[in-house]
Enzyme design. Structure first.
Site, PDB file in Angstrom:
ATOM      1  N   HIS A 190     -24.376  -4.107 -91.838  1.00 42.06           N
ATOM      2  CA  HIS A 190     -25.315  -5.179 -92.190  1.00 42.06           C
ATOM      3  C   HIS A 190     -24.872  -6.506 -91.568  1.00 42.06           C
ATOM      4  CE1 HIS A 190     -28.118  -7.218 -95.132  1.00 42.06           C
ATOM      5  NE2 HIS A 190     -27.325  -8.225 -94.782  1.00 42.06           N
ATOM      6  N   GLU A 191     -23.604  -6.861 -91.754  1.00 42.18           N
ATOM      7  CA  GLU A 191     -23.125  -8.137 -91.228  1.00 42.18           C
ATOM      8  C   GLU A 191     -23.054  -8.128 -89.703  1.00 42.18           C
ATOM      9  OE1 GLU A 191     -23.155 -10.556 -93.129  1.00 42.18           O
ATOM     10  OE2 GLU A 191     -23.232  -9.451 -95.011  1.00 42.18           O
ATOM     11  N   HIS A 194     -26.371  -8.921 -88.291  1.00 36.59           N
ATOM     12  CA  HIS A 194     -26.656 -10.363 -88.233  1.00 36.59           C
ATOM     13  C   HIS A 194     -26.085 -10.956 -86.950  1.00 36.59           C
ATOM     14  CE1 HIS A 194     -28.593 -10.652 -92.015  1.00 36.59           C
ATOM     15  NE2 HIS A 194     -27.525 -10.563 -92.782  1.00 36.59           N
ATOM     16  N   HIS A 200     -32.967 -10.661 -92.326  1.00 35.97           N
ATOM     17  CA  HIS A 200     -33.259  -9.737 -93.411  1.00 35.97           C
ATOM     18  C   HIS A 200     -34.707  -9.261 -93.352  1.00 35.97           C
ATOM     19  CE1 HIS A 200     -29.785 -11.907 -95.530  1.00 35.97           C
ATOM     20  NE2 HIS A 200     -29.365 -10.707 -95.189  1.00 35.97           N
TER      21      HIS A 200
END
Length: 436
Positions: A190-191, A194, A200
């Site tokens: 997830h990070e 980014h 998101h």
């Protein structure tokens, strides 16, 4: 994921953030009434109205949180501030187009965490989790992760008290990815996503077609987790399985009153187990908009029965690019060859020595796009901006404020393809790529 593009999560705020200090609201005298700031303890909540939508940015000790786990650079924050102003369409597009950039060549350099900052067991677990996250992303998308040697741009992993990452690639910048859950592969992915430039799922511009977001139910200071950035693009339908989606009750004032629900009022849970099929498709579209081995038809988004065509099937220099009813002849078949970061030469199967060219390297709106022998010139290279479900826009390298478009937004056969002033709302400047 989606989008890319596509592509905001919760801020670990110290108790003093909500300390009983008097709130102070100010406006930015250098900007306009679309910007205001509220001081809460040692933090400042900036409210910026862009195209009618309010974006919240929480500033803590000079760090700008666009979401709980998304950190903006000072330059990115200033980009948002500029977008609140009355800018021309071209100025707006030029400012926003590289807000979140992808990594050149779909290659991400990284550095493992410093072993001296944790126990040997923690370090071993952290490294194993990073490797698993990278393997999952590479196997699913083809994006490469390479351990850094001397590269100035890379991801640096740090064991921390929270999870967060910068947004996208920036020249001569280290992306410090902080991780509290350093042994959870899904959170690491997830990070990292980014840092790849993905926001998101609940921040897509079309999210209101799929979910209801009630900001009044969000705890004060966490509204930024539901921002919608004006140029963010969603890829495919809203993905309730995305690893980039929050749960209905996240940041709720009252857990019985979730801030986000489906349209029918039912709730859902976000997951951090694995990237979804939608996440994979979005990353591929973001980093590999055109396969160098692929042959593509280029179709205006608003007239799907017609495609870009080399006029008359003529391979001579100066032949116009037009729209024509879709068919399978070579004058509607194009290949994309990568140049520098984000730029492509677009060749026709009629003659692969010739490429799409902005006539005479002109910068005037309305200049014709034609077919011409490659001279490796900047007016023969186009950057593809991924607009997700809205297709791609093509910016010539010699004039980044322009976009390829169907002249006048026409639908008639033989309508010329030209370049015009960038306009993110113009369907005439958006094209779908369909692989033969």
């Amino acid at each position: 994921m989606k989008s890319f593009l596509k592509a905001l999560m919760a801020l670990l705020v110290v108790t003093s953030f909500y300390a009983c200090k008097k709130d102070i609201e100010t406006t930015d005298p250098l900007q306009n009434d679309a910007i205001s700031s509220i001081k809460k303890g040692d933090s400042t909540i900036h409210k910026l109205v862009v195209d009618g939508r309010t974006n919240h940015v929480v500033e803590v000790n000079g760090t700008y949180y666009y979401a709980d786990d998304i950190i903006l650079s000072k330059e990115q924050f200033n980009t948002l501030k500029k977008l609140t102003s009355s800018l021309s369409t071209q100025e707006r597009a030029t400012i926003a187009q590289d807000f979140s950039a992808t990594w050149p060549g779909a290659t991400v350099y990284y550095q493992y965490p410093d072993i001296t900052t944790m126990t040997a067991a923690q370090h071993s677990s952290f490294v194993a989790t990073i490797n698993s996250a990278f393997n999952n992303l590479t196997n699913a998308t083809g994006i490469r992760f390479v351990e850094r040697t001397t590269q100035p741009e890379y991801i640096r992993f740090v064991k921390s008290g929270g999870n967060n990452s910068p947004l996208g690639w920036r020249k001569n910048t280290v992306n410090t990815v902080n991780l509290y859950n350093y042994n959870m592969v899904g959170i690491v992915m997830h990070e990292v996503m980014h840092s790849l430039g993905v926001m998101h799922e609940q921040c897509r511009p079309d999210r209101d077609l799929y979910v209801i977001v009630d900001i009044s139910k969000v705890t004060a200071g966490n509204e930024n987790n539901y921002n919608i950035f004006p140029t963010y693009a969603g890829h495919g339908p809203f993905d309730f399985q995305s690893v980039m989606l929050y749960s209905s009750g996240d940041f709720a004032k009252d857990r019985t009153q979730p801030p986000m629900t489906k349209l029918d009022g039912t709730t859902f849970s976000g997951q951090r187990a694995s990237i979804s099929a939608g996440d994979i498709a979005g990353l591929k579209s973001l980093y590999f908009p055109a396969d160098v081995n692929g042959i593509y038809r280029i179709t205006p988004v608003y007239v799907s029965t017609k495609s870009l065509d080399i006029y008359g099937g003529n391979p001579a220099d100066g032949t116009r690019l037009i729209i024509w009813p879709s068919h399978s002849n070579n004058n509607q078949k194009f290949v994309f060859r990568k140049d520098v970061h984000g730029y492509y030469q677009i060749k026709s199967l009629l003659d692969t020595n010739k490429v799409l060219t902005v006539r005479d390297a002109a910068t005037a709106s309305g200049t014709i796009v034609e077919f011409r022998t490659s001279a490796n010139a900047e007016n023969q290279k186009f950057k593809l901006y991924n607009r997700g479900n809205e297709g791609f826009s093509f910016a010539p390298k010699h004039a980044p404020g322009l976009r390829m478009e169907v002249s006048g937004g026409g639908t008639a056969n033989s309508t010329n393809i030209v370049v015009g002033t960038s306009n993110t709302t113009s369907q005439a400047q958006r094209f779908n790529l369909t692989r033969f």
